[in-house]
Design an enzyme around this catalytic site. Structure first.
Site, PDB file in Angstrom:
ATOM      1  N   GLY A  10       0.847  -1.206   0.000  1.00 26.76           N
ATOM      2  CA  GLY A  10       0.000   0.000   0.000  1.00 26.76           C
ATOM      3  C   GLY A  10       0.873   1.244   0.000  1.00 26.76           C
ATOM      4  N   ARG A  75       0.787  -5.350  -4.935  1.00 20.02           N
ATOM      5  CA  ARG A  75       1.008  -6.335  -3.871  1.00 20.02           C
ATOM      6  C   ARG A  75       1.475  -7.662  -4.474  1.00 20.02           C
ATOM      7  NH1 ARG A  75      -0.546  -4.125   0.967  1.00 20.02           N
ATOM      8  NH2 ARG A  75      -2.257  -2.638   0.947  1.00 20.02           N
ATOM      9  N   ASP A 106       6.284  -5.034   5.657  1.00 14.94           N
ATOM     10  CA  ASP A 106       6.831  -6.360   5.968  1.00 14.94           C
ATOM     11  C   ASP A 106       6.749  -7.332   4.793  1.00 14.94           C
ATOM     12  OD1 ASP A 106       4.104  -6.335   6.262  1.00 14.94           O
ATOM     13  OD2 ASP A 106       4.059  -7.462   8.148  1.00 14.94           O
ATOM     14  N   THR A 129       5.233   2.212   5.912  1.00 15.34           N
ATOM     15  CA  THR A 129       3.855   1.807   6.135  1.00 15.34           C
ATOM     16  C   THR A 129       3.147   2.858   6.986  1.00 15.34           C
ATOM     17  OG1 THR A 129       2.366   0.301   7.294  1.00 15.34           O
ATOM     18  CG2 THR A 129       4.632   0.234   8.026  1.00 15.34           C
ATOM     19  N   ASP A 131       0.840   2.074   8.779  1.00 10.77           N
ATOM     20  CA  ASP A 131       0.403   1.330   9.970  1.00 10.77           C
ATOM     21  C   ASP A 131       1.399   1.430  11.134  1.00 10.77           C
ATOM     22  OD1 ASP A 131      -1.623   0.548   8.295  1.00 10.77           O
ATOM     23  OD2 ASP A 131      -0.829  -1.460   7.937  1.00 10.77           O
ATOM     24  N   ASP A 133       3.786  -0.533  11.962  1.00 12.95           N
ATOM     25  CA  ASP A 133       3.827  -1.812  12.691  1.00 12.95           C
ATOM     26  C   ASP A 133       5.134  -2.585  12.527  1.00 12.95           C
ATOM     27  OD1 ASP A 133       3.456  -2.424  10.047  1.00 12.95           O
ATOM     28  OD2 ASP A 133       1.753  -3.767  10.339  1.00 12.95           O
ATOM     29  N   ARG A 175      -4.655  -2.393   9.944  1.00 11.19           N
ATOM     30  CA  ARG A 175      -4.617  -3.858  10.020  1.00 11.19           C
ATOM     31  C   ARG A 175      -4.614  -4.359  11.455  1.00 11.19           C
ATOM     32  NH1 ARG A 175      -1.416  -5.282   4.914  1.00 11.19           N
ATOM     33  NH2 ARG A 175      -3.186  -5.600   3.525  1.00 11.19           N
TER      34      ARG A 175
END
Ligand code: F6P
Length: 345
Positions: A10, A75, A106, A129, A131, A133, A175
């Protein structure tokens, strides 16, 4: 040396900052050639006519403030089918590429690591990202922009929630890590913030809004992360999985809004922020972080630090092994959530 650069997964505001810094430093300081590889790993698995995008200093000089990625993204997973990793390596040779800079989360970095370990591909990773994470780096670019957008959205929703005496439930990306929701819920003083790391207690949440209503505040804001589970089940948009095995999350806010209406009798609405959180221009912080990553990634290529990823540790940009980058999902620590929870209500 001819460097190929790609962006996978993304998109995140700040990707162009990395592309710019890698290109400018690699050319100006090290005399390398830089070529963009369009659409992530797809560039090396099923190249198209426009896959190769030669990059000059002039091509990238003015892209820092642009969101998205000039290289496009996908992706695509080269480890999904047998024989595909070999195709990727062969394609690199055909393009005459000596080294790769892979910018991604990741999934992208996991592929980078395997290509390095399995075939000795000369590769440097750069974490990306919204996110936030990835455990190997203190933070990733894109996160700050996403948090600003979500905070701004919740602030805006407050005025209409108050006018109409409604509870507005706002669904936020991330996520299985609640970072964006945690940070924007905190910054916007949402009345309740729910993250995937902690399963929500619907009785407790309903009590909070009943108590608010009893005080005369028949409105409220809930920031809910798309990955929040009820009875350990994720709410998904479809059962279809992407090439890395991820389902598409989405829908938790709608269900929660209905449940809260039923339990409290207060009118509710839900809003899904979705891809708005990844769009538009990067914040100043994300422009700075992405530039620092890219600048150091160019140096890592010049030093031959293959199999490494650039990372932020404290106020320094360092390199760490790609295996560290993909070993663990960084989640919101219980003590941080406990602090946030103390402001609920
Ligand atoms: O990983 C970044 C992310 O934006 C997640 O927060 C979200 O669940 C996912 O990507 C959405 O993916 P897509 O753009 O494929 O819908």
């Amino acid at each position: 040396m001819k460097i190929g650069m790609l962006t996978g997964g993304g998109d995140a505001p700040g990707l162009n900052g990395v592309i710019r810094a890698v290109t400018m430093r690699s050319i100006s300081e090290y005399g390398h050639e830089v070529v963009g590889l369009k659409r992530g790993w797809k560039a090396l698995l099923s190249p198209e006519e426009d896959t190769l995008m030669p990059l000059s200093v002039d091509d990238v000089r003015l892209i820092l403030e642009e969101g998205g990625t000039i290289l496009g993204s996908s992706r695509t997973n080269p480890y999904k089918n047998e024989g595909d990793p070999e195709k990727v390596v062969k394609q690199m040779e055909e393009f005459g590429i000596d080294a790769l800079v892979a910018i991604g989360g990741d999934d992208t970095l996991g592929v980078a690591r395997r290509l390095h370990d399995d075939f000795g591909v000369q590769i440097i990773g750069c974490p990306k990202t919204i996110d936030n994470d990835l455990s190997a780096t203190d933070t990733t670019f894109g996160f700050d922009t996403a948090v600003s957008i979500a905070t701004d959205a919740i602030d805006k929703l407050r005025t209409t929630a108050k006018s109409h005496e409604r509870i507005l439930v706002v669904e936020i990306m991330g996520r299985h890590a609640g970072w964006i929701t945690y940070a924007s819920g905190l910054a916007s003083s949402a009345n309740v913030t729910l993250i995937p790391e902690v399963e929500p207690d619907l009785d407790e949440i309903s009590d909070i809004f009943r108590a608010r209503a009893a005080r005369g505040d028949k409105w409220g804001l809930v920031a809910v992360s798309e990955g929040v589970t009820f009875s350990s089940d994720f709410v998904t948009q479809s059962a279809e999985k992407d090439e890395f095995g991820h389902v598409r999350l989405g829908g938790v806010a709608e269900g929660l809004a209905a449940e809260l209406k039923e339990r409290t009798g207060i009118d509710t609405r839900h809003v899904v922020l979705g891809h708005l959180q990844r769009g538009g221009t990067p914040t100043a912080n994300d422009r700075i972080l992405s530039t620092r990553y890219g600048y150091r990634a160019a140096e890592a290529v010049a030093n031959g630090e293959w199999g490494k990823m650039v990372a932020l540790r404290g106020d320094r940009i360092v390199t760490v092994g790609l295996e560290e980058a993909v070993s663990e999902t960084k989640t919101v620590p219980p003590e941080s959530y406990a602090m946030l929870k103390s402001f609920f209500g």
